[in-house]
Design a protein around this motif. Structure first.
Motif, PDB file in Angstrom:
ATOM      1  N   LEU A  54       0.810  -1.221   0.000  1.00  0.00           N
ATOM      2  CA  LEU A  54       0.000   0.000   0.000  1.00  0.00           C
ATOM      3  C   LEU A  54       0.841   1.269   0.000  1.00  0.00           C
ATOM      4  CD1 LEU A  54      -2.763  -1.001   2.572  1.00  0.00           C
ATOM      5  CD2 LEU A  54      -3.007  -0.829   0.099  1.00  0.00           C
ATOM      6  N   LEU A  55       2.117   1.169   0.392  1.00  0.00           N
ATOM      7  CA  LEU A  55       2.978   2.344   0.473  1.00  0.00           C
ATOM      8  C   LEU A  55       4.102   2.205  -0.549  1.00  0.00           C
ATOM      9  CD1 LEU A  55       3.245   2.623   4.373  1.00  0.00           C
ATOM     10  CD2 LEU A  55       1.658   3.815   2.852  1.00  0.00           C
ATOM     11  N   PRO A  56       3.949   2.804  -1.724  1.00  0.00           N
ATOM     12  CA  PRO A  56       5.010   2.654  -2.737  1.00  0.00           C
ATOM     13  C   PRO A  56       6.307   3.354  -2.375  1.00  0.00           C
ATOM     14  CG  PRO A  56       3.325   4.206  -3.462  1.00  0.00           C
ATOM     15  CD  PRO A  56       2.813   3.587  -2.206  1.00  0.00           C
ATOM     16  N   HIS A  57       6.280   4.308  -1.430  1.00  0.00           N
ATOM     17  CA  HIS A  57       7.506   4.999  -1.048  1.00  0.00           C
ATOM     18  C   HIS A  57       8.243   4.287   0.091  1.00  0.00           C
ATOM     19  CE1 HIS A  57       4.529   6.266   1.830  1.00  0.00           C
ATOM     20  NE2 HIS A  57       5.392   6.937   2.542  1.00  0.00           N
ATOM     21  N   ALA A  58       7.871   3.031   0.377  1.00  0.00           N
ATOM     22  CA  ALA A  58       8.507   2.266   1.451  1.00  0.00           C
ATOM     23  C   ALA A  58       9.567   1.340   0.878  1.00  0.00           C
ATOM     24  CB  ALA A  58       7.466   1.471   2.226  1.00  0.00           C
ATOM     25  N   LYS A  59      10.604   1.128   1.664  1.00  0.00           N
ATOM     26  CA  LYS A  59      11.679   0.206   1.325  1.00  0.00           C
ATOM     27  C   LYS A  59      11.780  -0.853   2.418  1.00  0.00           C
ATOM     28  CE  LYS A  59      14.583   3.558  -1.138  1.00  0.00           C
ATOM     29  NZ  LYS A  59      15.934   4.179  -1.190  1.00  0.00           N
ATOM     30  N   LYS A  60      11.846  -2.107   1.997  1.00  0.00           N
ATOM     31  CA  LYS A  60      11.886  -3.207   2.949  1.00  0.00           C
ATOM     32  C   LYS A  60      13.328  -3.650   3.169  1.00  0.00           C
ATOM     33  CE  LYS A  60       9.550  -7.558   3.989  1.00  0.00           C
ATOM     34  NZ  LYS A  60       8.609  -8.598   3.475  1.00  0.00           N
ATOM     35  N   GLU A  61      13.661  -3.842   4.424  1.00  0.00           N
ATOM     36  CA  GLU A  61      15.016  -4.254   4.810  1.00  0.00           C
ATOM     37  C   GLU A  61      14.944  -5.643   5.435  1.00  0.00           C
ATOM     38  OE1 GLU A  61      19.109  -3.982   5.154  1.00  0.00           O
ATOM     39  OE2 GLU A  61      17.708  -2.676   4.081  1.00  0.00           O
ATOM     40  N   SER A  62      16.091  -6.314   5.482  1.00  0.00           N
ATOM     41  CA  SER A  62      16.147  -7.654   6.061  1.00  0.00           C
ATOM     42  C   SER A  62      15.850  -7.600   7.553  1.00  0.00           C
ATOM     43  CB  SER A  62      17.531  -8.280   5.819  1.00  0.00           C
ATOM     44  OG  SER A  62      17.810  -8.345   4.440  1.00  0.00           O
ATOM     45  N   LYS A  63      15.496  -8.767   8.104  1.00  0.00           N
ATOM     46  CA  LYS A  63      15.185  -8.855   9.520  1.00  0.00           C
ATOM     47  C   LYS A  63      16.436  -8.617  10.359  1.00  0.00           C
ATOM     48  CE  LYS A  63      11.555 -12.290   8.733  1.00  0.00           C
ATOM     49  NZ  LYS A  63      11.110 -13.681   9.029  1.00  0.00           N
ATOM     50  N   THR A 125     -14.270  -7.295  -0.985  1.00  0.00           N
ATOM     51  CA  THR A 125     -14.537  -7.064  -2.405  1.00  0.00           C
ATOM     52  C   THR A 125     -13.844  -5.817  -2.939  1.00  0.00           C
ATOM     53  OG1 THR A 125     -16.546  -5.854  -1.819  1.00  0.00           O
ATOM     54  CG2 THR A 125     -16.767  -8.215  -2.241  1.00  0.00           C
ATOM     55  N   GLY A 126     -13.330  -4.966  -2.049  1.00  0.00           N
ATOM     56  CA  GLY A 126     -12.676  -3.749  -2.513  1.00  0.00           C
ATOM     57  C   GLY A 126     -11.338  -4.032  -3.171  1.00  0.00           C
ATOM     58  N   ASN A 127     -10.917  -3.108  -4.008  1.00  0.00           N
ATOM     59  CA  ASN A 127      -9.641  -3.245  -4.709  1.00  0.00           C
ATOM     60  C   ASN A 127      -9.155  -1.851  -5.079  1.00  0.00           C
ATOM     61  OD1 ASN A 127      -7.420  -4.315  -5.908  1.00  0.00           O
ATOM     62  ND2 ASN A 127      -8.470  -5.121  -7.713  1.00  0.00           N
ATOM     63  N   CYS A 128      -7.852  -1.709  -5.208  1.00  0.00           N
ATOM     64  CA  CYS A 128      -7.274  -0.423  -5.596  1.00  0.00           C
ATOM     65  C   CYS A 128      -6.067  -0.674  -6.470  1.00  0.00           C
ATOM     66  CB  CYS A 128      -6.890   0.410  -4.369  1.00  0.00           C
ATOM     67  SG  CYS A 128      -5.597  -0.307  -3.341  1.00  0.00           S
ATOM     68  N   LEU A 129      -5.691   0.345  -7.207  1.00  0.00           N
ATOM     69  CA  LEU A 129      -4.548   0.245  -8.100  1.00  0.00           C
ATOM     70  C   LEU A 129      -3.259   0.235  -7.284  1.00  0.00           C
ATOM     71  CD1 LEU A 129      -3.682   0.228 -11.115  1.00  0.00           C
ATOM     72  CD2 LEU A 129      -3.493   2.710 -10.942  1.00  0.00           C
ATOM     73  N   LYS A 130      -2.368  -0.684  -7.576  1.00  0.00           N
ATOM     74  CA  LYS A 130      -1.121  -0.763  -6.836  1.00  0.00           C
ATOM     75  C   LYS A 130      -0.240   0.437  -7.181  1.00  0.00           C
ATOM     76  CE  LYS A 130       2.707  -3.811  -5.673  1.00  0.00           C
ATOM     77  NZ  LYS A 130       3.351  -5.133  -5.877  1.00  0.00           N
ATOM     78  N   GLY A 164       5.081  12.277  -6.737  1.00  0.00           N
ATOM     79  CA  GLY A 164       6.294  11.962  -7.487  1.00  0.00           C
ATOM     80  C   GLY A 164       7.169  10.918  -6.836  1.00  0.00           C
ATOM     81  N   ALA A 165       6.648  10.186  -5.847  1.00  0.00           N
ATOM     82  CA  ALA A 165       7.450   9.150  -5.213  1.00  0.00           C
ATOM     83  C   ALA A 165       7.670   7.986  -6.180  1.00  0.00           C
ATOM     84  CB  ALA A 165       6.764   8.657  -3.943  1.00  0.00           C
ATOM     85  N   ARG A 166       8.696   7.226  -5.897  1.00  0.00           N
ATOM     86  CA  ARG A 166       9.026   6.101  -6.775  1.00  0.00           C
ATOM     87  C   ARG A 166       7.903   5.057  -6.722  1.00  0.00           C
ATOM     88  NH1 ARG A 166      11.404   1.433  -4.742  1.00  0.00           N
ATOM     89  NH2 ARG A 166      11.260   1.256  -2.478  1.00  0.00           N
ATOM     90  N   LYS A 167       7.636   4.443  -7.854  1.00  0.00           N
ATOM     91  CA  LYS A 167       6.616   3.409  -8.008  1.00  0.00           C
ATOM     92  C   LYS A 167       5.200   3.909  -7.696  1.00  0.00           C
ATOM     93  CE  LYS A 167       9.754  -0.387  -6.846  1.00  0.00           C
ATOM     94  NZ  LYS A 167       9.970  -1.560  -5.957  1.00  0.00           N
ATOM     95  N   SER A 168       5.019   5.208  -7.577  1.00  0.00           N
ATOM     96  CA  SER A 168       3.692   5.741  -7.285  1.00  0.00           C
ATOM     97  C   SER A 168       3.020   6.210  -8.568  1.00  0.00           C
ATOM     98  CB  SER A 168       3.787   6.903  -6.295  1.00  0.00           C
ATOM     99  OG  SER A 168       4.452   8.007  -6.881  1.00  0.00           O
ATOM    100  N   LYS A 169       1.699   6.213  -8.538  1.00  0.00           N
ATOM    101  CA  LYS A 169       0.902   6.640  -9.673  1.00  0.00           C
ATOM    102  C   LYS A 169       0.044   7.834  -9.253  1.00  0.00           C
ATOM    103  CE  LYS A 169       0.756   2.032 -11.698  1.00  0.00           C
ATOM    104  NZ  LYS A 169       1.719   1.470 -10.724  1.00  0.00           N
ATOM    105  N   PRO A 170      -0.210   8.752 -10.150  1.00  0.00           N
ATOM    106  CA  PRO A 170      -0.942   9.987  -9.779  1.00  0.00           C
ATOM    107  C   PRO A 170      -2.443   9.764  -9.699  1.00  0.00           C
ATOM    108  CG  PRO A 170      -0.344  10.066 -12.081  1.00  0.00           C
ATOM    109  CD  PRO A 170       0.255   8.792 -11.550  1.00  0.00           C
TER     110      PRO A 170
END
Length: 288
Positions: A54-63, A125-130, A164-170
C-alpha cells in the motif's frame, strides 16, 4: 553554486532569487524504511507485506535480531536514504509492537498492535490500483489532545505517499481511515467506488461515491511517545495501557485461584472428617 551564478548571468536574475525558487521547487521526499525483528508470525509478516504494497515509497530491509541495539535502525535508515522507519518488533511469537520513528532526530512512537486481519484473510470485495496515492481521513478526536495531534502529524508524514514518489501513480482511489475508539487507533482501508454497482456505469452528477473496504485491519494501542528516535525522554505515556504479559498473568492467577479453592475444599473436608469421626457400631462383628 557555480551553476546558479551562470544561470543568473544568462537570465539577468539575482542569485538569491534563484536559490529561493530552487528551494520552493525541491520538496523533502518522505521515504519509509520497513524492518521487522526475527520471530514474527505468519500473520504479522502478512500485515507487513500488505503495508508495503500500500505504500510505494517504502523500502523493505532484512530482519534484524530483536536483542540488538534498536538505535542501529537510524544508521540503516541513513544508508537507505530514508527519513522514516517502521519497525515491527515481535516478542514471544505472539505479541507485536509497532515503532514509527522519524530518523534520526525523532520523535518516535511505540504501539501495541491488536486485532490483526490481513487482506488475504478478510477477502474483501474492494480493490485499488497498486502504487496509487491514498487519502488520509482522521477522526475529529485527533484534535482534542496534544498527543493525538502529534500522532496525526506522524501518520501524515509516514502514510501519505508524496507526489512523485518512486513506483507511485498519480491517482487517488482509496482512503486510509484513522479513528479513535476507546483510546485506541483503528486503521481501515477503503476503496473509492465511482461507478454504479448494479449497472457498472458512471454515477450521476449529484450521486456521491461509495466506499468498499479493502483491508488490512488492525488496532494500535499507544504505549509511549519518545522525544528522540527509538529512545530519549518520554513525551507521553499511556496510563491505561496494560502489557499483554500482565493480562496473561492475571488469567493464569485466576485459573490458579480456582485450583487453590478446590484444594482448600479438599483439605477442609479431610479436617472435618478427622474432627467429627463416625461412631463405632458395637454390633458390626456379631455375625463374623
Amino acid at each position: 553554486m557555480a551553476t546558479l551564478y551562470k544561470t543568473a548571468q544568462t537570465e539577468f536574475k539575482d542569485v538569491e532569487d534563484l536559490i529561493e525558487e530552487r528551494e520552493k521547487k525541491s520538496n523533502i521526499k518522505q521515504r519509509v524504511l520497513m524492518v521487522s525483528s526475527r520471530g514474527v508470525t505468519f500473520r504479522q509478516r502478512h500485515l507487513m507485506n500488505d503495508l508495503e504494497a500500500l505504500l510505494p515509497h517504502a523500502k523493505k530491509e532484512s530482519k534484524i535480531e530483536a536483542k540488538q541495539d534498536i538505535e542501529l535502525l537510524n544508521e540503516l535508515a541513513d544508508i537507505q536514504n530514508c527519513n522514516n522507519v517502521f519497525y515491527f518488533e515481535s516478542r514471544k511469537h505472539q505479541d507485536l509492537y509497532f515503532w514509527i520513528s522519524r530518523a534520526p532526530s525523532g520523535p518516535s512512537v511505540k504501539f501495541h498492535v491488536q486485532n490483526i486481519h490481513t487482506m488475504d484473510e478478510l477477502k474483501m470485495t474492494g480493490n485499488c490500483l497498486k502504487g496509487s496515492r491514498p487519502i488520509l481521513s482522521f477522526d475529529a478526536n485527533f484534535d482534542t489532545e496534544p498527543h493525538f495531534q502529534l500522532l496525526k502529524e506522524i501518520f501524515t508524514q509516514t502514510f501519505a505517499v508524496p507526489k512523485g514518489a518512486r513506483k507511485s501513480k498519480p491517482f487517488f482511489d482509496h482512503v486510509f481511515s484513522f479513528s479513535i475508539v476507546d483510546g485506541r487507533i483503528w486503521f481501515r482501508n477503503y476503496q473509492i467506488v465511482e461507478k454504479d454497482p448494479e449497472t457498472g456505469g458512471d454515477l450521476a452528477k449529484n450521486t456521491k461515491p461509495t466506499l468498499v473496504e479493502i483491508g488490512p485491519r488492525f488496532v494500535l494501542n499507544t504505549m509511549r511517545i519518545f522525544e528522540g528516535s527509538f529512545g530519549g525522554p518520554t513525551l507521553y505515556e499511556n496510563p491505561k495501557f496494560i502489557s499483554p504479559n500482565a493480562v496473561r498473568a492475571a488469567i493464569r492467577s485466576r485459573h490458579s485461584a480456582k485450583y487453590a479453592e478446590r484444594a482448600a475444599r479438599v483439605v477442609g473436608r479431610e479436617a472435618r472428617e478427622q474432627a467429627n469421626p463416625l461412631p463405632q457400631d458395637p454390633l458390626k462383628d456379631v455375625f463374623e
